[in-house]
Design a protein around this motif. Structure first.
Motif, PDB file in Angstrom:
ATOM      1  N   LEU A   1       0.830  -1.198   0.000  1.00  0.00           N
ATOM      2  CA  LEU A   1       0.000   0.000   0.000  1.00  0.00           C
ATOM      3  C   LEU A   1       0.867   1.253   0.000  1.00  0.00           C
ATOM      4  CD1 LEU A   1      -2.716  -1.079   2.609  1.00  0.00           C
ATOM      5  CD2 LEU A   1      -3.054  -0.772   0.162  1.00  0.00           C
ATOM      6  N   LEU A   2       1.908   1.251   0.802  1.00  0.00           N
ATOM      7  CA  LEU A   2       2.785   2.416   0.893  1.00  0.00           C
ATOM      8  C   LEU A   2       3.559   2.634  -0.407  1.00  0.00           C
ATOM      9  CD1 LEU A   2       3.651   4.637   2.849  1.00  0.00           C
ATOM     10  CD2 LEU A   2       5.448   3.114   3.676  1.00  0.00           C
ATOM     11  N   ALA A   3       3.897   1.545  -1.098  1.00  0.00           N
ATOM     12  CA  ALA A   3       4.702   1.646  -2.316  1.00  0.00           C
ATOM     13  C   ALA A   3       3.864   1.934  -3.553  1.00  0.00           C
ATOM     14  CB  ALA A   3       5.486   0.357  -2.530  1.00  0.00           C
ATOM     15  N   THR A   4       2.588   1.528  -3.565  1.00  0.00           N
ATOM     16  CA  THR A   4       1.805   1.580  -4.800  1.00  0.00           C
ATOM     17  C   THR A   4       0.594   2.505  -4.750  1.00  0.00           C
ATOM     18  OG1 THR A   4       0.397  -0.296  -4.169  1.00  0.00           O
ATOM     19  CG2 THR A   4       2.465  -0.805  -5.298  1.00  0.00           C
ATOM     20  N   GLN A   5       0.180   2.941  -3.566  1.00  0.00           N
ATOM     21  CA  GLN A   5      -1.053   3.720  -3.456  1.00  0.00           C
ATOM     22  C   GLN A   5      -0.755   5.204  -3.264  1.00  0.00           C
ATOM     23  OE1 GLN A   5      -4.356   2.003  -3.573  1.00  0.00           O
ATOM     24  NE2 GLN A   5      -2.768   0.764  -4.546  1.00  0.00           N
ATOM     25  N   PRO A   6      -0.985   6.041  -4.273  1.00  0.00           N
ATOM     26  CA  PRO A   6      -0.738   7.479  -4.116  1.00  0.00           C
ATOM     27  C   PRO A   6      -1.510   8.096  -2.952  1.00  0.00           C
ATOM     28  CG  PRO A   6      -1.080   6.927  -6.428  1.00  0.00           C
ATOM     29  CD  PRO A   6      -1.411   5.693  -5.639  1.00  0.00           C
ATOM     30  N   ILE A   7      -2.714   7.603  -2.692  1.00  0.00           N
ATOM     31  CA  ILE A   7      -3.500   8.126  -1.569  1.00  0.00           C
ATOM     32  C   ILE A   7      -2.745   7.925  -0.259  1.00  0.00           C
ATOM     33  CG2 ILE A   7      -5.600   7.778  -0.204  1.00  0.00           C
ATOM     34  CD1 ILE A   7      -7.060   7.134  -2.800  1.00  0.00           C
ATOM     35  N   ILE A   8      -2.235   6.718  -0.050  1.00  0.00           N
ATOM     36  CA  ILE A   8      -1.484   6.423   1.165  1.00  0.00           C
ATOM     37  C   ILE A   8      -0.216   7.264   1.238  1.00  0.00           C
ATOM     38  CG2 ILE A   8      -0.185   4.631   2.380  1.00  0.00           C
ATOM     39  CD1 ILE A   8      -3.141   4.247   2.621  1.00  0.00           C
ATOM     40  N   GLN A   9       0.464   7.417   0.118  1.00  0.00           N
ATOM     41  CA  GLN A   9       1.715   8.179   0.102  1.00  0.00           C
ATOM     42  C   GLN A   9       1.472   9.646   0.469  1.00  0.00           C
ATOM     43  OE1 GLN A   9       2.831   7.339  -3.913  1.00  0.00           O
ATOM     44  NE2 GLN A   9       3.567   5.275  -3.455  1.00  0.00           N
ATOM     45  N   ILE A  10       0.430  10.235  -0.112  1.00  0.00           N
ATOM     46  CA  ILE A  10       0.121  11.640   0.169  1.00  0.00           C
ATOM     47  C   ILE A  10      -0.242  11.830   1.637  1.00  0.00           C
ATOM     48  CG2 ILE A  10      -1.525  13.498  -0.299  1.00  0.00           C
ATOM     49  CD1 ILE A  10      -1.711  12.390  -3.184  1.00  0.00           C
ATOM     50  N   LEU A  11      -1.159  10.981   2.126  1.00  0.00           N
ATOM     51  CA  LEU A  11      -1.614  11.131   3.501  1.00  0.00           C
ATOM     52  C   LEU A  11      -0.525  10.776   4.505  1.00  0.00           C
ATOM     53  CD1 LEU A  11      -5.277   9.771   3.254  1.00  0.00           C
ATOM     54  CD2 LEU A  11      -4.489  12.139   3.285  1.00  0.00           C
ATOM     55  N   ALA A  12       0.344   9.820   4.145  1.00  0.00           N
ATOM     56  CA  ALA A  12       1.437   9.455   5.048  1.00  0.00           C
ATOM     57  C   ALA A  12       2.398  10.622   5.235  1.00  0.00           C
ATOM     58  CB  ALA A  12       2.178   8.234   4.509  1.00  0.00           C
ATOM     59  N   LEU A  13       2.770  11.283   4.152  1.00  0.00           N
ATOM     60  CA  LEU A  13       3.683  12.428   4.251  1.00  0.00           C
ATOM     61  C   LEU A  13       3.029  13.585   4.999  1.00  0.00           C
ATOM     62  CD1 LEU A  13       5.244  12.385   0.663  1.00  0.00           C
ATOM     63  CD2 LEU A  13       6.354  11.727   2.818  1.00  0.00           C
ATOM     64  N   TYR A  14       1.776  13.832   4.699  1.00  0.00           N
ATOM     65  CA  TYR A  14       1.062  14.924   5.362  1.00  0.00           C
ATOM     66  C   TYR A  14       0.935  14.656   6.863  1.00  0.00           C
ATOM     67  CZ  TYR A  14      -2.736  18.209   6.399  1.00  0.00           C
ATOM     68  OH  TYR A  14      -3.502  19.207   6.930  1.00  0.00           O
ATOM     69  N   ASN A  15       0.513  13.433   7.215  1.00  0.00           N
ATOM     70  CA  ASN A  15       0.343  13.087   8.621  1.00  0.00           C
ATOM     71  C   ASN A  15       1.686  13.039   9.348  1.00  0.00           C
ATOM     72  OD1 ASN A  15      -1.973  12.809  10.117  1.00  0.00           O
ATOM     73  ND2 ASN A  15      -1.853  10.589  10.253  1.00  0.00           N
ATOM     74  N   ALA A  16       2.731  12.654   8.629  1.00  0.00           N
ATOM     75  CA  ALA A  16       4.065  12.610   9.238  1.00  0.00           C
ATOM     76  C   ALA A  16       4.501  14.003   9.673  1.00  0.00           C
ATOM     77  CB  ALA A  16       5.075  12.026   8.256  1.00  0.00           C
ATOM     78  N   TYR A  17       4.251  14.975   8.839  1.00  0.00           N
ATOM     79  CA  TYR A  17       4.640  16.340   9.199  1.00  0.00           C
ATOM     80  C   TYR A  17       3.847  16.830  10.413  1.00  0.00           C
ATOM     81  CZ  TYR A  17       5.773  21.244   8.905  1.00  0.00           C
ATOM     82  OH  TYR A  17       6.205  22.511   9.211  1.00  0.00           O
ATOM     83  N   LEU A  18       2.545  16.533  10.433  1.00  0.00           N
ATOM     84  CA  LEU A  18       1.727  16.927  11.574  1.00  0.00           C
ATOM     85  C   LEU A  18       2.255  16.296  12.860  1.00  0.00           C
ATOM     86  CD1 LEU A  18      -1.936  16.577  10.204  1.00  0.00           C
ATOM     87  CD2 LEU A  18      -0.629  18.676  10.543  1.00  0.00           C
ATOM     88  N   TYR A  19       2.506  15.001  12.802  1.00  0.00           N
ATOM     89  CA  TYR A  19       2.931  14.260  13.986  1.00  0.00           C
ATOM     90  C   TYR A  19       4.309  14.715  14.450  1.00  0.00           C
ATOM     91  CZ  TYR A  19       2.138  10.104  16.917  1.00  0.00           C
ATOM     92  OH  TYR A  19       1.876   9.255  17.962  1.00  0.00           O
ATOM     93  N   GLY A  20       5.198  14.974  13.498  1.00  0.00           N
ATOM     94  CA  GLY A  20       6.519  15.463  13.858  1.00  0.00           C
ATOM     95  C   GLY A  20       6.451  16.785  14.593  1.00  0.00           C
ATOM     96  N   ASN A  21       5.604  17.693  14.125  1.00  0.00           N
ATOM     97  CA  ASN A  21       5.445  18.986  14.795  1.00  0.00           C
ATOM     98  C   ASN A  21       4.864  18.829  16.196  1.00  0.00           C
ATOM     99  OD1 ASN A  21       6.509  20.547  12.778  1.00  0.00           O
ATOM    100  ND2 ASN A  21       4.552  21.159  11.904  1.00  0.00           N
ATOM    101  N   ILE A  22       3.897  17.925  16.319  1.00  0.00           N
ATOM    102  CA  ILE A  22       3.297  17.698  17.638  1.00  0.00           C
ATOM    103  C   ILE A  22       4.346  17.205  18.622  1.00  0.00           C
ATOM    104  CG2 ILE A  22       1.701  16.189  18.900  1.00  0.00           C
ATOM    105  CD1 ILE A  22      -0.172  16.383  16.459  1.00  0.00           C
ATOM    106  N   TYR A  23       5.228  16.323  18.185  1.00  0.00           N
ATOM    107  CA  TYR A  23       6.230  15.794  19.099  1.00  0.00           C
ATOM    108  C   TYR A  23       7.378  16.773  19.338  1.00  0.00           C
ATOM    109  CZ  TYR A  23       4.434  11.371  20.576  1.00  0.00           C
ATOM    110  OH  TYR A  23       3.685  10.424  21.219  1.00  0.00           O
TER     111      TYR A  23
END
Length: 518
Positions: free
Chosen positions: A301-323
């Protein structure tokens, strides 16, 4: 006999319910030996070649988790949310004690000191990739309880660590074992609720991993004044034991394939029939191959699904800022504002206020937007109807970062950075709720694996970002550091929301894993 053979050329009979109609629904699944296929689900009692299909008894079947009573559903949600709450709490309960841990274990470098806090999240990044696929074979409850038991043991062992290497390794393993709920909790929501009823449940699930770290930091601050740092690990493990025991009473299995296989076993026992089957029997027939397929699914899913890739990067930035906020928060109040550790911990209340506002307002607004857009779409919902709230929420979180950074830089009254924190957390949690709802709506049965894929990148960001926080704030100051993070949030969040809103339907139509019931 293969699954494809079973589902072709069915001659439908009704030995159990003579007056019901055969009901067919398209649902994506995977063959044990290959990729996704289309599978036909038929009503209980359908037969072919002398075999009888066991499935749900149409709408209103009390054995189907989606048709459970509201009380039973919410009991399951709150039980699972307790497990979801516990592990992130352990990620930050040690934050106020980092100086004491560094002193006792001879940790000199600031980055290594922060690693004691954030290495827990690296375990969070790895664990769901295994735990979530396992839950799609063995069920949600068995995996959650087993992994939580291991978490209790390794987290308590952290209190006995005598070197920096041992505490870092034990923290990583504790995070790995405590991460099972990150994807499984979302999978449980998919099991229990249809898309149109899922908004409030997603908000509660999303609130738990955001609220838990701040509760951990507050508790940790008070423990630091009265006990040694070892008691932070002992206290969180004892609390988790209570949740583990309550889970034995309140948590229920919700995974439909496992429930149907249990239903088949009961019918075989009571009727003596040996010709019963479910559409998921291949899970038993080729367990090793199915396990291999499921374990690799999050990576696929992470390698082939653009939806997952977009949301993963977006959520990663949010989570990084929170921490970054969690890791540096105590230092701001103790070093800049001169507060004691226990008083500094009370400033986490502003994070709680922002979380509460987002959980309540985002739920009401998101559900209203979803219903309105569904009505305009002929009564049919779509995951993209979860996206509109992400646009103003991204503006909120960016504004909150600017406010927090510059009011802290100018050492304004203590309420000002707290207001900025609340604004940031409100926007960040609203975006997180929307992301989780979008993933669950899109991937349905595979939502646990999909959320695991998203959480992997998110937790890696949560691990790495705090290690750079001391250097960033010392080099740039709070004002420019907050401004840069805010500008990046705008550059990442707004295009992600617009792209999914415009192209989400097309991307879903090309995905063999996306649910076709939307």
């Amino acid at each position: 006999m293969s699954l494809r053979d079973i589902t072709q050329g069915l001659n439908i009979v009704k030995p159990y319910h003579d007056n019901s109609k055969a009901m067919q629904r398209e649902a994506p699944t995977e063959k044990p030996h290959g990729g996704p296929i289309k599978e036909t689900e038929l009503e209980n009692g359908s037969t072919q070649s002398g075999k009888t299909l066991v499935t749900w008894d149409g709408e209103g079947d009390p054995e189907n988790p989606k048709d459970w009573t509201s009380m039973r559903k919410w009991k399951a949600i709150f039980a699972m949310s307790s497990f979801v709450f516990m592990s992130p709490l352990s990620s930050t309960i040690v934050a106020p004690a980092l100086p004491a841990i560094a002193s006792d274990l001879n940790i000199i470098q600031p980055a290594v000191e922060q690693m004691v806090l954030s290495i827990f999240l690296l375990g969070f990044a790895c664990g769901p990739l295994v735990a979530s696929p396992l839950s799609e074979i063995y069920g949600r409850v068995r995996v959650v309880q087993t992994w939580n038991l291991m978490y209790i043991a390794f987290n308590a062992a952290c209190g006995g660590a005598r070197t920096k290497g041992s505490i870092i390794i034990l923290r990583f393993v504790a995070g790995l074992c405590g991460s099972a709920t990150l994807g499984i909790g979302g999978g449980t929501l998919s099991d229990l609720f249809r898309a149109k009823d899922r908004g409030k449940a997603v908000a509660i699930y999303s609130w738990s991993p955001i609220l838990a770290p701040l509760v951990g930091a507050v508790i940790g601050g008070f423990i630091s004044q009265n006990k040694t740092w070892q008691w932070k690990f002992y206290a969180s493990s004892l609390l988790s034991v209570v949740i583990q025991l309550s889970g034995l009473i309140f948590i229920e299995e919700t995974y439909p394939p496992l429930l149907l296989r249990r239903k088949k076993a009961r019918q075989a026992t009571t009727t003596g029939a040996n010709n019963l089957y479910t559409e998921y029997d291949y899970l038993d027939e080729s367990r090793i191959k199915v396990l291999s397929t499921n374990l690799f699914r999050p990576f696929k899913l992470l390698a082939t699904q653009p939806i997952i890739q977009i949301l993963a990067l977006y959520n990663a930035y949010l989570y990084g800022n929170i921490y970054i906020l969690y890791a540096d928060y105590i230092d701001l109040w103790t070093d800049i504002y001169g507060e004691s550790i226990e008083i500094a911990g009370l400033n986490y209340i502003s994070i709680a206020i922002g979380s509460a506002i987002a959980a309540e307002c985002c739920t009401l607004i998101n559900d209203r937007i979803y219903r309105t857009l569904s009505k305009r779409n002929g009564g049919k919902g779509a995951p993209e109807f979860r996206i509109p709230i992400m646009l103003p929420a991204t503006l909120f979180l960016s504004a909150g970062m600017f406010w927090y950074g510059w009011t802290a830089e100018k050492e304004m009254h203590w309420i000002m950075p707290n207001i900025g924190t609340s604004i940031f957390v409100t926007g960040a949690l609203a975006c997180t709720i929307s992301v989780n709802a979008y993933v669950i709506d899109t991937y349905g049965r595979y939502s646990a694996s999909a959320l695991a894929a998203v959480s992997t990148i998110r937790c890696i960001a949560g691990f790495t970002f705090p290690m750079f926080a001391p250097y960033m704030y010392s080099s740039l100051g709070y004002g420019w550091a907050g401004s840069i993070l805010g500008f990046i949030a705008l550059g990442v969040g707004l295009p992600a929301a617009v792209l999914l809103g415009m192209c989400g339907k097309f991307l879903r139509s090309k995905s063999p894993y996306a649910s076709k019931s939307i």
